[in-house]
Motif scaffolding. Structure first.
Motif, short mmCIF file in Angstrom:
data_model
loop_
_atom_site.label_atom_id
_atom_site.label_comp_id
_atom_site.label_asym_id
_atom_site.label_seq_id
_atom_site.Cartn_x
_atom_site.Cartn_y
_atom_site.Cartn_z
N ASP A 1 -11.89 2.60 5.49
CA ASP A 1 -12.11 1.94 6.76
C ASP A 1 -11.93 2.88 7.96
O ASP A 1 -12.62 2.75 8.97
N HIS A 2 -10.97 3.81 7.84
CA HIS A 2 -10.61 4.60 9.02
C HIS A 2 -10.70 6.11 8.83
O HIS A 2 -10.44 6.87 9.76
N VAL B 1 -2.31 -4.13 8.53
CA VAL B 1 -1.59 -3.59 7.36
C VAL B 1 -1.41 -4.68 6.31
O VAL B 1 -1.04 -5.81 6.63
N TRP C 1 0.85 -1.18 0.00
CA TRP C 1 0.00 0.00 0.00
C TRP C 1 0.88 1.23 0.00
O TRP C 1 2.12 1.12 -0.01
N ASN D 1 -5.53 -1.11 -1.77
CA ASN D 1 -5.34 -1.23 -0.33
C ASN D 1 -5.27 0.13 0.36
O ASN D 1 -5.72 0.29 1.50
N THR D 2 -4.72 1.11 -0.34
CA THR D 2 -4.64 2.46 0.22
C THR D 2 -6.03 3.09 0.32
O THR D 2 -6.38 3.69 1.35
N TYR E 1 -7.93 1.51 3.17
CA TYR E 1 -7.53 2.06 4.48
C TYR E 1 -8.22 3.39 4.73
O TYR E 1 -8.74 3.64 5.82
N TYR F 1 -4.39 -1.03 12.68
CA TYR F 1 -4.92 -1.51 11.40
C TYR F 1 -4.15 -2.75 10.98
O TYR F 1 -2.95 -2.88 11.26
#
Length: 255
Positions: free
Chosen positions: A251-252, A189, A156, A244-245, A248, A187
């Protein structure tokens, strides 16, 4: 120091994603322009957004109060402290947070790792009277190797904080979870298989508290960031890092 002891230091290691593609697909003048932008991002992180009037007019990053050390060579940036105190960690953390946010969401995607371990540096330069020069600007040590090895396995654009840092401050009876709350969150990762960390790690936040419209804008910025400067973002590995970035962020980052 007695018995050869060297104090461990906090080390933030970053590498630019797609740097080889960027170099190969752009002429030297454009490379210089973009690298100057990257240098400003590094300086802005270390200065934590503080500026002063430059010698030739305009404003430049004010590095006069920083205790941090930094070096950039090719696609790699290393920023490190002089000791392992909480104050030093906080200064490095704020610099890394600012640099990570700007790089990933706007300028040139990076992946990074913050560790606590050994690092030494040597700086020397010599110029003779016939145009030759000899320069040393080197960093080395177990901390650099540790940070490099884990950073290059990340799948990521983002930055992870090593668990040994969490353990150190908990052993010092410091509420490190509270300290990290404005800057990082736990997280799972994503890593390249078969490498894996079987627990959630602290990763630097990109943004927080964004609504759906802001999320769309930040996501678009990240997508554009992966492909700008003629970089090819169609490769499967690049697309996975990008996905994936964004995950993230989703998600957050959202409220």
């Amino acid at each position: 120091m007695a018995n050869g002891y060297r104090m461990k230091k906090f080390i933030a290691y970053f590498d630019y994603l797609g740097f080889k593609d960027f170099i190969e697909k752009n002429d030297l003048n454009f490379q210089i322009e973009i690298m100057n932008n990257n240098f400003r991002d590094i300086e802005d992180g270390i200065a934590q957004g503080k500026h002063r009037l430059g010698k030739h007019g305009g404003y430049v990053a004010d590095l006069s109060k920083s205790t941090l050390n930094a070096i950039n060579f090719s696609d790699t940036i290393v920023i490190w402290t002089n000791d392992d105190s909480l104050d030093s960690f906080m200064e490095l953390l704020e610099a890394a947070y600012r640099f990570n946010h700007r790089s990933v969401t706007m300028t040139f995607p990076i992946r990074g790792m913050i560790v606590l371990d050994e690092l030494e540096s040597v700086a020397f330069n010599y110029k003779n009277n016939v145009g030759g020069s000899y320069n040393i600007n080197s960093v080395f040590g177990k901390g650099l190797v540790k940070a490099h090895l884990q950073a290059e396995q990340q799948q990521w654009a983002g930055t992870v904080i090593g668990e040994e840092i969490i353990d150190k401050f908990k052993n010092d009876e410091i509420d490190i979870d509270h300290v990290l709350k404005p800057f990082a969150q736990r997280y799972k990762v994503p890593y390249k298989p078969p490498f894996d960390i079987p627990y959630e790690e602290y990763a630097l936040k990109l943004v927080t508290g964004i609504n759906d419209e802001f999320f769309k804008n930040v996501s678009k910025g990240i997508v554009d960031n992966f492909s700008q400067y003629n970089k090819d973002a169609t490769h499967e590995s690049v697309q996975e890092k990008l996905s994936n970035t964004i995950k993230y962020l989703s998600d957050h980052g959202r409220v």
